[in-house]
Design an enzyme around this catalytic site. Structure first.
Site, PDB file in Angstrom:
ATOM      1  N   TYR A 143       0.876  -1.123   0.248  1.00 58.98           N
ATOM      2  CA  TYR A 143       0.154   0.079  -0.123  1.00 58.98           C
ATOM      3  C   TYR A 143       0.892   1.249  -0.055  1.00 58.98           C
ATOM      4  O   TYR A 143       0.290   2.487  -0.261  1.00 58.98           O
ATOM      5  CB  TYR A 143      -1.014   0.031   1.234  1.00 58.98           C
ATOM      6  CG  TYR A 143      -1.975  -1.023   1.209  1.00 58.98           C
ATOM      7  CD1 TYR A 143      -2.341  -1.759   0.042  1.00 58.98           C
ATOM      8  CD2 TYR A 143      -2.842  -1.328   2.560  1.00 58.98           C
ATOM      9  CE1 TYR A 143      -3.218  -2.636   0.093  1.00 58.98           C
ATOM     10  CE2 TYR A 143      -3.834  -2.341   2.242  1.00 58.98           C
ATOM     11  CZ  TYR A 143      -4.214  -2.944   1.031  1.00 58.98           C
ATOM     12  OH  TYR A 143      -5.003  -3.978   1.063  1.00 58.98           O
ATOM     13  N   LYS A 194       3.597 -15.216   1.493  1.00 57.03           N
ATOM     14  CA  LYS A 194       3.541 -16.201   0.362  1.00 57.03           C
ATOM     15  C   LYS A 194       5.079 -16.199  -0.049  1.00 57.03           C
ATOM     16  O   LYS A 194       5.513 -15.885  -1.102  1.00 57.03           O
ATOM     17  CB  LYS A 194       2.709 -15.257  -0.709  1.00 57.03           C
ATOM     18  CG  LYS A 194       1.448 -15.373  -0.547  1.00 57.03           C
ATOM     19  CD  LYS A 194       0.613 -16.623  -0.832  1.00 57.03           C
ATOM     20  CE  LYS A 194       0.715 -16.980  -2.225  1.00 57.03           C
ATOM     21  NZ  LYS A 194       0.070 -18.281  -2.618  1.00 57.03           N
ATOM     22  N   ASP A 227      -2.941 -17.700   1.278  1.00 57.05           N
ATOM     23  CA  ASP A 227      -3.949 -18.392   0.634  1.00 57.05           C
ATOM     24  C   ASP A 227      -4.419 -19.608   1.681  1.00 57.05           C
ATOM     25  O   ASP A 227      -5.676 -19.793   1.705  1.00 57.05           O
ATOM     26  CB  ASP A 227      -3.786 -18.962  -0.658  1.00 57.05           C
ATOM     27  CG  ASP A 227      -2.371 -19.683  -0.887  1.00 57.05           C
ATOM     28  OD1 ASP A 227      -1.666 -19.707   0.001  1.00 57.05           O
ATOM     29  OD2 ASP A 227      -2.282 -20.328  -1.916  1.00 57.05           O
ATOM     30  N   ASP A 251      -5.176  -6.909   5.991  1.00 58.70           N
ATOM     31  CA  ASP A 251      -6.413  -6.171   5.560  1.00 58.70           C
ATOM     32  C   ASP A 251      -7.518  -7.462   5.309  1.00 58.70           C
ATOM     33  O   ASP A 251      -8.528  -7.265   5.818  1.00 58.70           O
ATOM     34  CB  ASP A 251      -6.082  -5.255   4.322  1.00 58.70           C
ATOM     35  CG  ASP A 251      -7.176  -4.328   3.931  1.00 58.70           C
ATOM     36  OD1 ASP A 251      -8.253  -4.354   4.691  1.00 58.70           O
ATOM     37  OD2 ASP A 251      -6.975  -3.726   3.250  1.00 58.70           O
ATOM     38  N   ASP A 255     -10.435  -8.853   8.272  1.00 60.96           N
ATOM     39  CA  ASP A 255     -11.998  -8.654   8.001  1.00 60.96           C
ATOM     40  C   ASP A 255     -12.668 -10.189   7.740  1.00 60.96           C
ATOM     41  O   ASP A 255     -13.951 -10.258   8.266  1.00 60.96           O
ATOM     42  CB  ASP A 255     -12.111  -8.302   6.535  1.00 60.96           C
ATOM     43  CG  ASP A 255     -12.248  -6.549   6.631  1.00 60.96           C
ATOM     44  OD1 ASP A 255     -12.095  -6.225   7.854  1.00 60.96           O
ATOM     45  OD2 ASP A 255     -12.358  -5.748   5.707  1.00 60.96           O
TER      46      ASP A 255
END
Ligand code: NAD
Length: 368
Positions: A143, A194, A227, A251, A255
């Site tokens: 970001y 990852k 994942d 992020d 959630d």
């Protein structure tokens, strides 16, 4: 009595001031019953500040936030300010606070209170007793990484670029927060990246492992690809204690984990900065929900997410585990007694207003 604990309360917009009223009542009760000396100040933020001061947050409020031991925020925003240019919107105040307080670690607990187990979209047996803490790196990664932007190439194609980038120090400081938290919980950390396809993920895994081996060998550390973590969170969420991950994965995973609990009005959060020489961290506590303009002013908002954020403040900024547990136990108690604000209403429960929920919580604190 030890030095006063200075708290800056920023009620903000919409339901923010309504839920914050209940926090002040609980803080008053703790002051009376536990002789905790809070020095509570209050300031405008978001749309309220735009209306009164012309900016989403004033320099004076920023200085007070920097000086406070902890900041508690309600929520900002609403339709009245939706058409302002991006740089003048209420949300800019939040971005500024996070940036200037250097809040690099975002703590998002996902706790399922037993009486609300049916609110989850997962089967009750999968989420009953769930208590996960997700630690998300908040100021680095894709970001913020450079280079970034959209460019037009010589052949007329356009190319959008963002860069995932982490330094050793950025990984180690957020991992340290996760290990410290784990030591106060079930002593387990899952580090998520990852590293199978990203060099930044390889670095992340190596640095977390190094820090673990040198400083936290007693904490159980496992690594998981992001994942797989997303799948495991809905397959068998109770396998996790503390999850630490980067800004982008955090992020999404925070959630996802939040929705395991099924109720937005119940979700607290904390954001922590670097510790100073006295070990004190800058800290901002806030509910995950927004200003809920659709119900603002009706006295029906659920104050529990903000009250649980206040309990996190007691625990993480002030080391007051006893007082934090007292508030959290009172929350469990009022839910067990069948009291519900409209957002978490269930068949057979008693519907209460924001203030009635506060009344019940204060009464329950007498028994905890
Ligand atoms: P929201 O979280 O405000 O509301 C979503 C839905 O959940 C609404 O139906 C609302 O009534 C309900 N809800 C939320 N909190 C509740 C509570 N405590 N009790 C009962 N019901 C509750 O999200 P939104 O509608 O997408 O956004 C509304 C405004 O809030 C926007 O201006 C948005 O930018 C802002 N916002 C602010 C923050 C923040 O300050 N951190 C976060 C998210 C959204």
């Amino acid at each position: 009595m030890s030095a006063a604990k200075s708290i800056l309360i920023l009620p903000g917009d919409g339901i923010g001031p309504e839920v914050m009223t209940e926090v002040r009542r609980v803080a008053d009760k703790l002051t009376r019953t536990e002789a905790i000396d809070f020095d509570i100040g209050e300031a405008r933020i978001g749309g309220a500040a735009i209306d009164a001061d012309g900016v989403p947050v004033t320099e004076d409020t920023m200085a007070r936030a920097q000086a406070a031991d902890a900041v508690l925020l309600g929520a900002v925003g609403g339709p009245k300010w939706d058409d302002l240019p991006f740089a003048q919107k209420p949300e800019r105040a939040l971005l500024r606070l996070r940036k200037e307080l250097g809040l690099f670690a975002n703590l998002r607990p996902a706790i399922v209170f037993d009486p609300l187990v049916e609110a989850s979209s997962l089967k009750p047996e999968l989420v009953r007793g769930l208590d996960i803490m997700i630690v998300r790196e908040l100021t680095g990664g894709v970001y913020f990484g450079e280079p970034r932007g959209i460019e037009t190439l010589s052949d007329g194609e356009r190319r959008g670029t963002n860069t995932q980038v982490y330094t050793t120090g950025e990984v180690r400081r957020v991992a340290a927060v996760a290990f410290d938290l784990a030591q106060k919980r079930d002593n387990r950390v899952t580090s998520v990246e990852k590293s199978n396809v990203m060099e930044s993920g390889v670095l992340w895994r190596e640095e977390v492992t190094r820090l673990h081996d040198s400083d936290y060998p007693g904490v159980e550390l496992t690594h998981m690809y992001a994942d797989n973590c997303a799948m495991q969170l809905v397959r068998q969420p109770k396998q996790f204690d503390v999850i630490v991950t980067d800004n982008l994965f955090g992020d999404m995973l925070s959630d996802e984990a939040a929705m395991l609990t099924g109720s937005l009005g119940m979700l607290p959060s904390a954001s922590l900065g670097v510790a100073d020489s006295r070990g004190r961290r800058k800290a901002l506590y806030e509910p995950v929900h927004g200003s809920a303009p659709d119900i603002a002013g009706q006295g029906v908002a659920n104050p529990l997410a903000t009250l649980l954020s206040f309990a996190m403040m007691l625990r993480y900024s002030f080391d007051m585990d006893g007082a934090a547990t007292r508030v959290e136990s009172a929350v469990s108690r009022v839910l067990a007694d069948g009291l519900r604000t409209a957002d978490i209403m269930q068949d057979g429960a008693t519907r209460v207003s924001t203030q009635q929920m506060g009344d019940a919580l204060l009464a329950a604190m007498d028994d905890t």
